[in-house]
Design an enzyme around this catalytic site. Structure first.
Site, PDB file in Angstrom:
ATOM      1  N   ASP A 198       0.751  -1.137   0.034  1.00  0.00           N
ATOM      2  CA  ASP A 198      -0.030   0.094   0.016  1.00  0.00           C
ATOM      3  C   ASP A 198       0.811   1.202  -0.185  1.00  0.00           C
ATOM      4  O   ASP A 198       1.674   1.558   0.891  1.00  0.00           O
ATOM      5  CB  ASP A 198      -0.589  -0.162   1.364  1.00  0.00           C
ATOM      6  CG  ASP A 198      -1.747   1.118   1.392  1.00  0.00           C
ATOM      7  OD1 ASP A 198      -1.911   1.882   0.574  1.00  0.00           O
ATOM      8  OD2 ASP A 198      -2.487   1.190   2.604  1.00  0.00           O
ATOM      9  N   HIS A 369      -4.448   4.008   6.696  1.00  0.00           N
ATOM     10  CA  HIS A 369      -3.285   3.559   5.775  1.00  0.00           C
ATOM     11  C   HIS A 369      -1.676   3.805   6.527  1.00  0.00           C
ATOM     12  O   HIS A 369      -1.624   4.834   7.292  1.00  0.00           O
ATOM     13  CB  HIS A 369      -3.145   4.056   4.652  1.00  0.00           C
ATOM     14  CG  HIS A 369      -4.446   3.949   3.716  1.00  0.00           C
ATOM     15  ND1 HIS A 369      -4.270   2.818   2.811  1.00  0.00           N
ATOM     16  CD2 HIS A 369      -5.510   4.696   3.635  1.00  0.00           C
ATOM     17  CE1 HIS A 369      -5.679   2.934   2.099  1.00  0.00           C
ATOM     18  NE2 HIS A 369      -6.333   3.920   2.756  1.00  0.00           N
TER      19      HIS A 369
END
Length: 557
Positions: A198, A369
């Site tokens: 990610d 995130h």
């Protein structure tokens, strides 16, 4: 000896979306006659996609190889990872594998689209593996802004690929346990061919704060605003955030009202499956709000991104049927604007402030995130041979390349690729070996893919310059002008105030027609072009505008 090595097959990694953008995540993995698809998300339209509702991935490649496709493996239940399933399953009806909450949310979607009976789905637990063709896929526990998120260890004949999905490292998650770092380390010891990680927050140094810190902020806001009604806007799918709002409401004796269809659906699914704990009788219906004073109410709503049709923007614009904003309301935005949505969000904040509401958006959100240090931790544990940054715009992927190199991945082993690239990986070599279609398909109303770039270009032209329709009636055989030319203007000029311009324009069209008829031109195509060209030149000279011109020629016996 060399000869033998070059024949060893590589595994192909084919992103069909999700690179160079945040959204529409979908990646195919192919080895000989097996293909698995990780995620199947959608993205929301950009400003220049006029009238488009959503964008879904182009799965032409999967359709052409349908006999090889073994299943969809889903990392978590966010729209940018599951949103396209109802559209794509019509062409690619293969089983779906995901964790419990993710399957629950997907089933909601399938119900809406009448696909529940025709779609196979299987709930997978953390640590469990599934075999699909030559692939073995293991689900690894991670943390994210929705519970039940998973990373995937994809075992292929060419080596092990780890796909992190969307993740952060949260040592004190609101629901469930912390990310399974020991498993990443074990896999790292065995040898990892490639890491797909990610990139959303790769530009941010340090660590992402724990989701629990938001709970403390809510408690403080509830304590300070104990005389007012509280309205919280957040993402429907952020189940942990909703849990913390409910906890604060319970602590301060408030009833909870939920507004917004997606929010109602997800809360129902999450409570049913045990991912949200509800104190007894804390939830009330929107109709019952009038039975309680303002200081006893908290409203959880959609619309934190300023989406026109969501609940909060409708309240701010005074078009919500059941709730009006009043002076003294405290409105909390528990999210950050997705890039591109800032304008809409600030418009809603301004509208709310004009109505006398107090708006709070500091410290009421943490990201789901990983920041740089968490990304580095995953590299340190997995020690991959190749790095493929995913889930980010181009600037994120380039920054991720730097981080991967800093963590010891050689420069030539980091692949910043685009959607549609076919990347082949094996121990001996790696590189892009081809391209497949991956443009994104526009959904407009019930139409899927019937609006393309040409239609969008016309919409753009109409939106910027307006439209003129020129109607002329000719006599059959002689081509004498019987009526017209009449000119209808839409979005070009206000006709009543521009009569001279319109009269002149009619003369220009008449001259163009005379020119054609004097040359005995009977080809309507040529006549229309002549009308278009001469009128276009005239209008450009007079107004420096370039409207779309549609000539219509009719004939009468």
């Amino acid at each position: 000896m060399k000869e033998e090595n070059t024949n060893k097959k590589g595994v192909k990694v084919i992103p069909l979306g999700g690179l160079e953008q945040i959204g529409m995540n979908i990646t195919a993995f192919e080895y000989e006659d097996s293909i698995i698809v990780v995620d199947c998300g959608l993205s929301f339209p950009e400003d220049d996609m006029l009238g488009i509702d959503l964008v879904i991935p182009d799965v032409t490649y999967l359709k052409e190889n349908i006999s090889k496709v073994k299943g969809f493996v889903i990392t978590h239940g966010h729209e940018d990872h599951i949103g396209s399933l109802p559209y794509i399953l019509r062409d690619i009806n293969v089983p779906i594998y995901a964790t419990k909450l993710t399957i629950g949310i997907i089933e909601n979607k399938l119900k809406e689209h009448n696909l529940l009976k025709s779609t196979k789905r299987k709930v997978i637990k953390y640590g469990q593996s599934i075999n699909l063709g030559v692939f073995r896929i293991e689900f690894i526990r991670t943390n994210h802004s929705i519970a039940d998120a998973a990373a995937l260890a994809i075992f292929t004949p060419a080596g092990l690929i780890i796909h992190t999905g969307d993740f952060k490292v949260d040592y004190t998650p609101v629901f469930g346990s912390t990310i399974d770092l020991p498993r990443f380390a074990e896999l790292g010891k065995k040898g990892v061919l490639a890491l797909m990680c990610d990139s959303t927050n790769v530009e941010r140094p340090g660590y992402t704060m724990s989701e629990r810190t938001v709970g403390k902020t809510f408690d403080n806001i509830f304590a300070e605003n104990n005389k007012n009604r509280i309205i919280v806007a957040t993402f429907a799918s952020n189940v942990d955030r909703i849990q913390q709002i409910i906890n604060s409401a319970d602590k301060y004796g408030r009833k909870v009202v939920v507004e917004g269809r997606s929010m109602v659906n997800i809360i129902a699914t999450a409570s049913e499956l045990g991912y949200i704990t509800m104190p007894n009788n804390i939830m009330i219906d929107i109709e019952q709000m009038k039975n309680y004073p303002d200081e006893k109410l908290v409203l959880i709503t959609t619309g934190s991104q300023g989406e026109a049709m969501a609940a909060l923007p409708r309240m701010a614009a005074s078009i919500h049927k059941k709730i009006s904003i009043k002076p003294g309301d405290t409105v909390i935005f528990s999210s950050t604007p997705i890039p591109g949505n800032e304008k809409s969000v600030f418009k809603v904040i301004n509208d709310l402030s004009m109505k006398g509401a107090k708006v709070i958006f500091q410290d009421t959100h943490v990201s789901g995130h990983a920041c740089q240090e968490e990304i580095k931790l995953i590299y340190a544990l997995t020690k991959p041979k190749y790095a493929i940054p995913v889930h980010g715009e181009y600037r994120h992927l380039i920054k991720h390349k730097e981080v991967a190199q800093a963590m010891g991945v050689p420069k030539d082993n980091v692949f910043v690729i685009s959607s549609g690239d076919v990347l082949e990986l094996s121990d001996e070599r790696a590189g892009v070996v081809g391209k497949v279609p991956a443009q994104g398909i526009f959904v407009d109303g019930l139409g899927v893919g019937d609006v393309g770039n040409i239609v969008l270009r016309d919409r753009q032209h109409l939106s910027e310059n307006g439209l003129l329709i020129v109607v002329v009636t000719l006599e059959k055989y002689t081509n004498q002008v019987l009526s017209g030319p009449d000119i209808v203007s839409r979005g070009f000029v206000y006709v009543r105030e521009s009569e001279n311009l319109m009269d002149e324009a009619k003369n220009v069209v008449s001259d163009a027609l005379d020119k054609c008829l004097s040359k005995n031109t009977t080809d309507w195509g040529k006549m229309k072009n002549e009308i278009k060209d001469s009128l276009s030149d005239y209008l450009w000279k007079k107004t420096k505008r370039n409207p779309m011109i549609l000539p219509i020629i009719m004939e009468v016996n």
